[in-house]
Design a protein around this motif. Sequence first.
Motif, mmCIF file in Angstrom:
data_model
loop_
_atom_site.group_PDB
_atom_site.id
_atom_site.type_symbol
_atom_site.label_atom_id
_atom_site.label_comp_id
_atom_site.label_asym_id
_atom_site.label_seq_id
_atom_site.Cartn_x
_atom_site.Cartn_y
_atom_site.Cartn_z
ATOM 1 N N ALA A 29 0.281 -1.233 -0.080
ATOM 2 C CA ALA A 29 -0.135 -0.244 0.371
ATOM 3 C C ALA A 29 0.830 1.228 -0.026
ATOM 4 C CB ALA A 29 -0.895 -0.091 1.154
ATOM 5 N N GLY A 30 2.021 0.992 0.755
ATOM 6 C CA GLY A 30 3.015 2.035 0.797
ATOM 7 C C GLY A 30 3.769 2.871 -0.744
ATOM 8 N N ASP A 31 3.833 1.504 -0.924
ATOM 9 C CA ASP A 31 4.528 1.354 -2.792
ATOM 10 C C ASP A 31 3.545 2.091 -3.371
ATOM 11 O OD1 ASP A 31 6.993 0.910 -1.594
ATOM 12 O OD2 ASP A 31 7.176 -1.304 -1.578
ATOM 13 N N VAL A 32 2.285 2.144 -3.599
ATOM 14 C CA VAL A 32 1.236 2.709 -4.770
ATOM 15 C C VAL A 32 0.861 3.737 -3.529
ATOM 16 C CG1 VAL A 32 -0.869 3.002 -4.980
ATOM 17 C CG2 VAL A 32 -0.170 0.171 -4.644
ATOM 18 N N ALA A 33 0.665 4.712 -3.315
ATOM 19 C CA ALA A 33 0.728 5.749 -2.306
ATOM 20 C C ALA A 33 1.691 6.200 -3.200
ATOM 21 C CB ALA A 33 0.487 5.547 -1.421
ATOM 22 N N GLU A 34 3.097 6.083 -2.808
ATOM 23 C CA GLU A 34 4.263 6.694 -2.884
ATOM 24 C C GLU A 34 4.344 6.750 -4.775
ATOM 25 O OE1 GLU A 34 9.280 5.979 -3.226
ATOM 26 O OE2 GLU A 34 7.787 4.576 -2.301
ATOM 27 N N GLY A 35 4.204 5.664 -5.801
ATOM 28 C CA GLY A 35 3.749 6.208 -7.244
ATOM 29 C C GLY A 35 3.092 6.653 -7.313
ATOM 30 N N ALA A 36 1.807 7.054 -6.161
ATOM 31 C CA ALA A 36 0.746 7.560 -7.054
ATOM 32 C C ALA A 36 1.289 9.539 -6.947
ATOM 33 C CB ALA A 36 -0.560 7.420 -5.905
ATOM 34 N N VAL A 37 1.909 9.607 -6.167
ATOM 35 C CA VAL A 37 2.561 10.668 -5.601
ATOM 36 C C VAL A 37 3.532 11.413 -6.947
ATOM 37 C CG1 VAL A 37 3.830 12.205 -4.140
ATOM 38 C CG2 VAL A 37 1.672 10.420 -2.870
ATOM 39 N N ALA A 42 5.316 15.201 -10.723
ATOM 40 C CA ALA A 42 5.315 15.119 -12.006
ATOM 41 C C ALA A 42 4.068 15.742 -13.362
ATOM 42 C CB ALA A 42 6.182 13.311 -13.230
ATOM 43 N N ALA A 43 3.256 15.353 -13.447
ATOM 44 C CA ALA A 43 2.249 15.717 -13.780
ATOM 45 C C ALA A 43 2.094 17.366 -13.380
ATOM 46 C CB ALA A 43 0.553 15.163 -13.628
ATOM 47 N N VAL A 44 1.873 17.692 -12.230
ATOM 48 C CA VAL A 44 2.203 19.073 -12.284
ATOM 49 C C VAL A 44 3.439 19.659 -12.921
ATOM 50 C CG1 VAL A 44 2.369 20.395 -9.930
ATOM 51 C CG2 VAL A 44 0.272 18.827 -10.139
#
Length: 58
Positions: A29-37, A42-44
Amino acid sequence: MTRLLAVSALLAASLALSGCIVRTAVGVAGDVAEGAVNVTGAAVGAVIPDGDDDKDKD
């Protein structure tokens, strides 16, 4: 007696391994959240310029 030993061994194994399962789930779950951040950052960064190009104009 054999059944009692088997049930107690299964109970002990399930209690011992439950911590590993929880730790793995939390890590995923932490890896998924880190990837989303990272993707959001990058998009911002692509949409909003941050002024780094000002250094090259000098």
